[in-house]
Scaffold this motif. Structure first.
Motif, PDB file in Angstrom:
ATOM      1  N   LEU A 370      48.874  69.874  49.190  1.00  0.00           N
ATOM      2  CA  LEU A 370      50.417  70.226  49.253  1.00  0.00           C
ATOM      3  C   LEU A 370      50.606  70.612  47.892  1.00  0.00           C
ATOM      4  O   LEU A 370      52.005  71.904  47.953  1.00  0.00           O
ATOM      5  N   LYS A 371      50.294  70.280  47.001  1.00  0.00           N
ATOM      6  CA  LYS A 371      51.032  70.444  45.431  1.00  0.00           C
ATOM      7  C   LYS A 371      50.499  71.659  45.422  1.00  0.00           C
ATOM      8  O   LYS A 371      51.732  73.357  44.980  1.00  0.00           O
ATOM      9  N   LYS A 372      49.312  72.453  45.708  1.00  0.00           N
ATOM     10  CA  LYS A 372      49.003  73.971  45.301  1.00  0.00           C
ATOM     11  C   LYS A 372      49.680  74.752  46.137  1.00  0.00           C
ATOM     12  O   LYS A 372      50.085  76.335  45.381  1.00  0.00           O
ATOM     13  N   LEU A 373      50.082  75.182  47.438  1.00  0.00           N
ATOM     14  CA  LEU A 373      50.963  75.247  48.289  1.00  0.00           C
ATOM     15  C   LEU A 373      52.587  74.833  48.181  1.00  0.00           C
ATOM     16  O   LEU A 373      52.576  75.510  49.077  1.00  0.00           O
ATOM     17  N   GLY A 374      53.082  74.554  47.155  1.00  0.00           N
ATOM     18  CA  GLY A 374      54.304  74.499  46.942  1.00  0.00           C
ATOM     19  C   GLY A 374      54.892  73.360  47.641  1.00  0.00           C
ATOM     20  O   GLY A 374      56.194  73.738  48.350  1.00  0.00           O
ATOM     21  N   LEU A 375      54.374  72.700  49.015  1.00  0.00           N
ATOM     22  CA  LEU A 375      55.002  71.738  50.342  1.00  0.00           C
ATOM     23  C   LEU A 375      55.229  70.155  49.065  1.00  0.00           C
ATOM     24  O   LEU A 375      54.473  70.048  48.436  1.00  0.00           O
ATOM     25  N   ARG A 376      56.896  70.130  49.392  1.00  0.00           N
ATOM     26  CA  ARG A 376      56.635  68.674  48.807  1.00  0.00           C
ATOM     27  C   ARG A 376      56.625  67.773  49.546  1.00  0.00           C
ATOM     28  O   ARG A 376      56.206  67.192  50.452  1.00  0.00           O
ATOM     29  N   GLU A 377      55.654  66.929  48.247  1.00  0.00           N
ATOM     30  CA  GLU A 377      55.506  65.294  49.044  1.00  0.00           C
ATOM     31  C   GLU A 377      55.952  64.344  49.357  1.00  0.00           C
ATOM     32  O   GLU A 377      55.303  64.321  50.424  1.00  0.00           O
ATOM     33  N   GLU A 378      57.189  64.550  49.563  1.00  0.00           N
ATOM     34  CA  GLU A 378      58.322  63.631  50.220  1.00  0.00           C
ATOM     35  C   GLU A 378      58.132  64.049  51.484  1.00  0.00           C
ATOM     36  O   GLU A 378      58.582  63.023  52.451  1.00  0.00           O
ATOM     37  N   ASP A 379      58.239  65.231  51.391  1.00  0.00           N
ATOM     38  CA  ASP A 379      58.107  65.738  52.638  1.00  0.00           C
ATOM     39  C   ASP A 379      57.202  65.118  54.065  1.00  0.00           C
ATOM     40  O   ASP A 379      57.255  65.585  55.789  1.00  0.00           O
ATOM     41  N   TYR A 380      56.150  65.203  53.447  1.00  0.00           N
ATOM     42  CA  TYR A 380      54.983  64.949  54.414  1.00  0.00           C
ATOM     43  C   TYR A 380      54.665  63.217  53.775  1.00  0.00           C
ATOM     44  O   TYR A 380      53.741  62.858  53.716  1.00  0.00           O
ATOM     45  N   ASP A 381      55.558  62.168  52.988  1.00  0.00           N
ATOM     46  CA  ASP A 381      55.022  61.285  52.657  1.00  0.00           C
ATOM     47  C   ASP A 381      53.966  60.592  53.729  1.00  0.00           C
ATOM     48  O   ASP A 381      53.200  59.400  54.443  1.00  0.00           O
ATOM     49  N   TRP A 382      55.022  60.373  54.822  1.00  0.00           N
ATOM     50  CA  TRP A 382      54.574  59.629  56.408  1.00  0.00           C
ATOM     51  C   TRP A 382      52.726  60.014  56.976  1.00  0.00           C
ATOM     52  O   TRP A 382      52.362  59.023  57.189  1.00  0.00           O
ATOM     53  N   TYR A 383      52.294  61.807  56.540  1.00  0.00           N
ATOM     54  CA  TYR A 383      52.141  61.890  57.182  1.00  0.00           C
ATOM     55  C   TYR A 383      50.215  61.576  55.894  1.00  0.00           C
ATOM     56  O   TYR A 383      48.963  61.679  56.250  1.00  0.00           O
ATOM     57  N   ILE A 384      51.040  61.092  54.488  1.00  0.00           N
ATOM     58  CA  ILE A 384      49.985  60.675  53.959  1.00  0.00           C
ATOM     59  C   ILE A 384      49.847  59.245  54.005  1.00  0.00           C
ATOM     60  O   ILE A 384      48.728  59.445  53.691  1.00  0.00           O
ATOM     61  N   ASP A 385      50.689  58.720  54.961  1.00  0.00           N
ATOM     62  CA  ASP A 385      50.079  57.431  54.845  1.00  0.00           C
ATOM     63  C   ASP A 385      48.287  57.657  55.982  1.00  0.00           C
ATOM     64  O   ASP A 385      47.933  56.332  55.714  1.00  0.00           O
ATOM     65  N   LEU A 386      48.806  58.031  56.763  1.00  0.00           N
ATOM     66  CA  LEU A 386      47.751  58.101  57.272  1.00  0.00           C
ATOM     67  C   LEU A 386      46.755  58.619  56.868  1.00  0.00           C
ATOM     68  O   LEU A 386      44.960  57.421  57.000  1.00  0.00           O
ATOM     69  N   ARG A 387      46.209  58.581  54.947  1.00  0.00           N
ATOM     70  CA  ARG A 387      45.186  59.029  54.650  1.00  0.00           C
ATOM     71  C   ARG A 387      45.387  57.556  53.830  1.00  0.00           C
ATOM     72  O   ARG A 387      43.921  57.365  53.095  1.00  0.00           O
ATOM     73  N   ARG A 388      46.215  57.135  53.304  1.00  0.00           N
ATOM     74  CA  ARG A 388      46.747  56.139  52.933  1.00  0.00           C
ATOM     75  C   ARG A 388      46.320  54.783  53.330  1.00  0.00           C
ATOM     76  O   ARG A 388      45.022  53.505  52.814  1.00  0.00           O
ATOM     77  N   TYR A 389      46.085  54.829  54.855  1.00  0.00           N
ATOM     78  CA  TYR A 389      45.629  53.153  56.111  1.00  0.00           C
ATOM     79  C   TYR A 389      44.435  53.178  56.810  1.00  0.00           C
ATOM     80  O   TYR A 389      45.212  54.018  58.005  1.00  0.00           O
ATOM     81  N   GLY A 390      43.432  53.213  56.220  1.00  0.00           N
ATOM     82  CA  GLY A 390      42.163  53.684  57.282  1.00  0.00           C
ATOM     83  C   GLY A 390      41.931  55.029  57.812  1.00  0.00           C
ATOM     84  O   GLY A 390      41.131  55.611  58.847  1.00  0.00           O
ATOM     85  N   THR A 391      42.140  56.122  56.130  1.00  0.00           N
ATOM     86  CA  THR A 391      41.400  57.701  57.195  1.00  0.00           C
ATOM     87  C   THR A 391      40.125  57.569  57.704  1.00  0.00           C
ATOM     88  O   THR A 391      39.397  56.499  57.292  1.00  0.00           O
ATOM     89  N   VAL A 392      39.888  58.775  58.958  1.00  0.00           N
ATOM     90  CA  VAL A 392      38.802  58.643  58.936  1.00  0.00           C
ATOM     91  C   VAL A 392      38.987  60.472  58.823  1.00  0.00           C
ATOM     92  O   VAL A 392      40.010  61.044  59.480  1.00  0.00           O
ATOM     93  N   PRO A 393      37.440  61.065  59.253  1.00  0.00           N
ATOM     94  CA  PRO A 393      37.030  62.245  59.331  1.00  0.00           C
ATOM     95  C   PRO A 393      37.547  62.807  60.951  1.00  0.00           C
ATOM     96  O   PRO A 393      37.151  61.632  61.845  1.00  0.00           O
ATOM     97  N   HIS A 394      37.663  63.634  60.973  1.00  0.00           N
ATOM     98  CA  HIS A 394      38.935  63.637  62.384  1.00  0.00           C
ATOM     99  C   HIS A 394      38.804  65.033  62.816  1.00  0.00           C
ATOM    100  O   HIS A 394      39.177  66.307  61.650  1.00  0.00           O
TER     101      HIS A 394
END
Ligand code: AMO
Length: 429
Positions: A370-394
């Motif tokens: 996200l950082k590399k592409l200049g995207l704001r972390e706060e815009d994707y916070d909910w999406y990052i949650d998906l990796r915080r809580y029980g991430t899985v390969p998909h």
């Protein structure tokens, strides 16, 4: 006495020979001789010839009726080899439901004109047949996903951050906030796999695409699954099985429609898993050997995709793309982080009809991307949650329904694959 109301196709199929019945529909063509008026009447199912004799009380109505008037006709079915379809209806009673004004569509109208009167052109036999096949293809897609244990879900259309890059986002005012129309349901589907594991949707996606090509719409229907605990091989196998299923079912169940549309069904019959798979690097080498000058890391455009697809003459996959040309959510190959686990399915004439891949499931990697592409972390916070809580390969993919139909039905342009096409210039009617 109540008359039997039937579908025209059933008359043409010979189910009602010598029977008295009623049909309802619209006047498709009209021809007069001294003693007989020939009316071609269409309903949703087909077109049948109806004859009104001079000595019949309906003669005056038949004289008056105009092209595209809606009518109800009572009569007796006769077998007659001279009639288109082999049957005609000898009319005993004709009622005009809605007398049409002079219909603007006559023979030899330009494509541009027909697009401007799309709301009327949809009545043509061609559009009628395409819409029927579209409906069937949708049914096969749903059947396949259900058969494979996927749960259908409904993603939002209003979204707050981009999935596929800002340049093709349609912005809109949402009360006093800036929102966007969805480009892909992927991110929201990813959230749903943590509950349902295998999900899919068929929903509209919106792209502010300036491209005027035979394969771009600004609003299209997107078939998108997302699948927990699956890998790239599962994904490609699923996609090729899905496409084979759709093609074979369509050939079998839409035989009449395909014939009337003069579709070359041999390409659909021939679709057989497994599909060829080549890497992006191999694809680049192939293209350059044909005279293209692609530098490793450059994306393919329509010309490159078409040229590649010509080689194969059937659906195939290109996979393992350079990281820099793919979206932030793509997972890198752990032994080669310059490449991402992303795959496009290409078909002749159209090029890409689907994109899919493994999603970055590592939180730190995702944050770095996200950082590399200049995207704001706060815009994707909910999406990052998906990796915080029980991430899985998909994995997951997106298949454009109209691109698929354009290929399947040999359509010259994607706009005929959808009833009311939206493109950069076209949003009316
Ligand atoms: P992508 O942006 O490649 O990937 O879109 C996926 C598929 O959607 C179709 N498509 C279009 N169809 C008509 N008009 C358009 N303007 C248009 N743009 C795209 C194509 C394309 O292959 N989320 C990712 C996919 C994924 O990895 O799951 C995505 O949307 O058939």
């Amino acid at each position: 006495m109540l008359m039997l109301v039937v579908a025209i196709q059933d008359v043409l199929d010979g189910k009602y020979e010598e029977k008295s019945l009623t049909i309802r529909g619209w006047i498709y063509r009209k021809r007069e001789s001294k003693q007989t008026i020939f009316l071609l009447v269409r309903d949703a199912s087909g077109v049948v010839q109806c004859t009104v004799k001079r000595d019949n009380p309906s003669w005056t109505q038949a004289k008056k009726v105009t092209i595209e008037s809606s009518v109800m006709l009572e009569g007796t079915v006769k077998h007659d080899e001279r009639a288109p379809g082999g049957y005609e209806i000898a009319v005993e009673n004709l009622s005009i439901i809605g007398l049409a004004e002079v219909f603007p569509i006559t023979e030899y109208k330009s494509e541009e004109f027909l697009r401007n009167v799309r709301h009327l052109w949809l009545r043509s036999r061609r559009m009628n047949l395409i819409m029927k096949v579209r409906s069937e293809v949708l049914r096969f897609i749903h059947d396949f996903f259900k058969k494979e244990g996927f749960v259908e879900v409904s993603p939002p259309m209003f979204i707050s951050s981009a999935c596929e890059g800002g340049s093709t986002l349609f912005g809109l005012k949402y009360f006093d906030k800036q929102l966007y129309l969805t480009q892909s349901a992927q991110l929201h589907l990813e959230a749903l796999i943590y509950s349902l594991e295998k999900v899919y949707c068929v929903a509209p996606s919106f792209r502010a695409e300036k491209s005027r090509t035979i394969r771009h719409l600004t609003e299209y229907w997107h078939v998108e699954p997302e699948w927990a605990f699956a890998d790239m091989d599962d994904l490609m196998r699923f996609e090729e099985n899905l496409l084979s299923y759709i093609c074979h079912k369509t050939v079998k169940n839409c035989k009449k429609e395909m014939e009337s549309l003069t579709v070359d069904i041999s390409k659909l019959v021939a679709v057989e898993a497994p599909f060829p798979r080549i890497t992006y690097t191999e694809a680049t080498e192939r293209l350059n050997s044909k005279g293209f000058k692609i530098k490793w890391g450059e994306d393919f455009g329509y010309d490159e995709e078409k040229a590649l697809a010509e080689d194969f003459g059937k659906p195939f996959f290109v996979y393992a793309y350079p990281r820099q040309i793919k979206a932030f959510y793509c997972k890198t190959y752990r032994d080669n982080p310059d490449l991402v686990m992303s795959t496009d399915m290409l078909v002749p004439r159209i090029g890409e009809i689907s994109t899919g891949g493994a999603r970055e499931d590592d939180k730190e990697e995702l944050l770095r991307r996200l950082k590399k592409l200049g995207l704001r972390e706060e815009d994707y916070d909910w999406y990052i949650d998906l990796r915080r809580y029980g991430t899985v390969p998909h994995v997951g993919f997106g298949l454009g329904l109209e691109r698929l139909l354009t290929w399947m039905l040999d359509l010259e342009n994607i706009i005929d694959a959808i009833p009311f096409p939206r493109t950069i210039r076209r949003f009316y009617p």
